[in-house]
Write an enzyme that holds these catalytic residues in place. Structure first.
Site, PDB file in Angstrom:
ATOM      1  N   GLN A  46     -41.406  -0.179 -30.069  1.00 26.55           N
ATOM      2  CA  GLN A  46     -41.806  -1.048 -28.963  1.00 26.55           C
ATOM      3  C   GLN A  46     -42.346  -0.196 -27.822  1.00 26.55           C
ATOM      4  OE1 GLN A  46     -38.935  -4.115 -27.919  1.00 26.55           O
ATOM      5  NE2 GLN A  46     -39.341  -3.818 -25.741  1.00 26.55           N
ATOM      6  N   ASP A  47     -43.424  -0.663 -27.179  1.00 23.30           N
ATOM      7  CA  ASP A  47     -43.950  -0.030 -25.973  1.00 23.30           C
ATOM      8  C   ASP A  47     -43.726  -0.965 -24.795  1.00 23.30           C
ATOM      9  OD1 ASP A  47     -44.851   2.094 -27.469  1.00 23.30           O
ATOM     10  OD2 ASP A  47     -46.976   1.746 -27.122  1.00 23.30           O
ATOM     11  N   ASN A  48     -43.290  -0.404 -23.665  1.00 26.77           N
ATOM     12  CA  ASN A  48     -43.074  -1.178 -22.443  1.00 26.77           C
ATOM     13  C   ASN A  48     -43.961  -0.643 -21.335  1.00 26.77           C
ATOM     14  OD1 ASN A  48     -41.047  -2.581 -23.783  1.00 26.77           O
ATOM     15  ND2 ASN A  48     -39.418  -1.314 -22.971  1.00 26.77           N
ATOM     16  N   ARG A  59     -35.546   1.811 -10.547  1.00 25.71           N
ATOM     17  CA  ARG A  59     -35.193   1.011 -11.728  1.00 25.71           C
ATOM     18  C   ARG A  59     -34.179   1.815 -12.534  1.00 25.71           C
ATOM     19  NH1 ARG A  59     -39.298  -3.073 -12.652  1.00 25.71           N
ATOM     20  NH2 ARG A  59     -41.022  -2.784 -11.176  1.00 25.71           N
ATOM     21  N   HIS A  62     -30.300   2.357 -16.777  1.00 22.47           N
ATOM     22  CA  HIS A  62     -30.264   1.370 -17.841  1.00 22.47           C
ATOM     23  C   HIS A  62     -29.951   2.000 -19.197  1.00 22.47           C
ATOM     24  CE1 HIS A  62     -33.364  -0.958 -15.225  1.00 22.47           C
ATOM     25  NE2 HIS A  62     -32.134  -1.165 -14.807  1.00 22.47           N
ATOM     26  N   TYR A 132     -43.585   3.352 -21.565  1.00 20.87           N
ATOM     27  CA  TYR A 132     -42.616   4.082 -22.370  1.00 20.87           C
ATOM     28  C   TYR A 132     -42.424   3.433 -23.726  1.00 20.87           C
ATOM     29  CZ  TYR A 132     -39.253   0.820 -20.168  1.00 20.87           C
ATOM     30  OH  TYR A 132     -38.608  -0.289 -19.691  1.00 20.87           O
ATOM     31  N   LYS A 167     -30.054  -7.313 -10.515  1.00 16.73           N
ATOM     32  CA  LYS A 167     -29.279  -6.763 -11.641  1.00 16.73           C
ATOM     33  C   LYS A 167     -28.788  -5.351 -11.321  1.00 16.73           C
ATOM     34  CE  LYS A 167     -30.596  -4.842 -15.991  1.00 16.73           C
ATOM     35  NZ  LYS A 167     -31.519  -4.838 -17.115  1.00 16.73           N
TER      36      LYS A 167
END
Length: 187
Positions: A46-48, A59, A62, A132, A167
């Protein structure tokens, strides 16, 4: 492609070659055969893409709990970030230690963050974009956050409060979270 080790086992700084001329540059940012040995056989699925309007946006920190834990290969395509990996592997001699690297569109550096590490970044410029790769799919029920200011990271914010999400603002402290990663499971 230059691959450099850091003080944290498995965390790497990867700098792809750039071919520049009067038009700009060309770079192969990820070539599996060139990095697969260094990345321990990690496969990305997966690419974000993250965009932050303002400098001072933070951020993190996580991670995803097993069996949905993720390794990440992070790069900044516009602006710059202070990118952090924090060792969260129970039994590691560097448990609780962190490493940071400035990633920017200009320097082209990438940070490889292995499974078992917390990840976060602070934008150093307005209009910053981060891309990423992840080794596992996003799993919302396994998504976790640890308070950005609870792990003795020296964020370059000079007494200012960062811009954070709700969050991240309500995340528990590093010291009270039960670690779901073992050194052996992340090897």
């Amino acid at each position: 492609m230059k691959i450099e080790e850091t003080p944290l086992d498995g965390v790497l700084v990867i700098t792809p070659d750039r071919f520049q001329d009067q038009r700009g540059f060309f770079s192969e940012t990820y070539v599996k055969k060139n990095v697969e040995g260094a990345l321990g056989g990690v496969e990305f699925v997966q690419d974000n893409h993250s965009y932050s309007k303002s400098a001072g946006t933070l951020r993190g920190l996580h991670y995803q709990e097993p069996p949905f834990d993720q390794a990440k290969l992070v790069r900044c395509t516009r602006g710059s970030i202070f990118d952090v990996a924090l060792d969260f592997r129970q039994g590691s001699i560097t448990y609780g230690e962190w490493y940071a690297e400035e990633l920017s569109a200009e320097n082209g550096k990438q940070l490889f963050v292995p499974q078992g590490f917390l990840h976060g970044f602070l934008t150093l410029e307005d209009d910053t974009e981060v891309l990423y790769k992840c080794s596992n799919y996003y799993a919302p029920y396994h998504d976790r956050t640890i308070a950005w200011d609870s792990a003795n990271i020296r964020w370059p914010i000079e007494g200012q409060k960062p811009i954070i999400s709700e969050k991240d603002a309500t995340a528990p402290a590093f010291q009270i979270v039960e670690c779901p990663f073992s050194l052996e499971a992340c090897a």
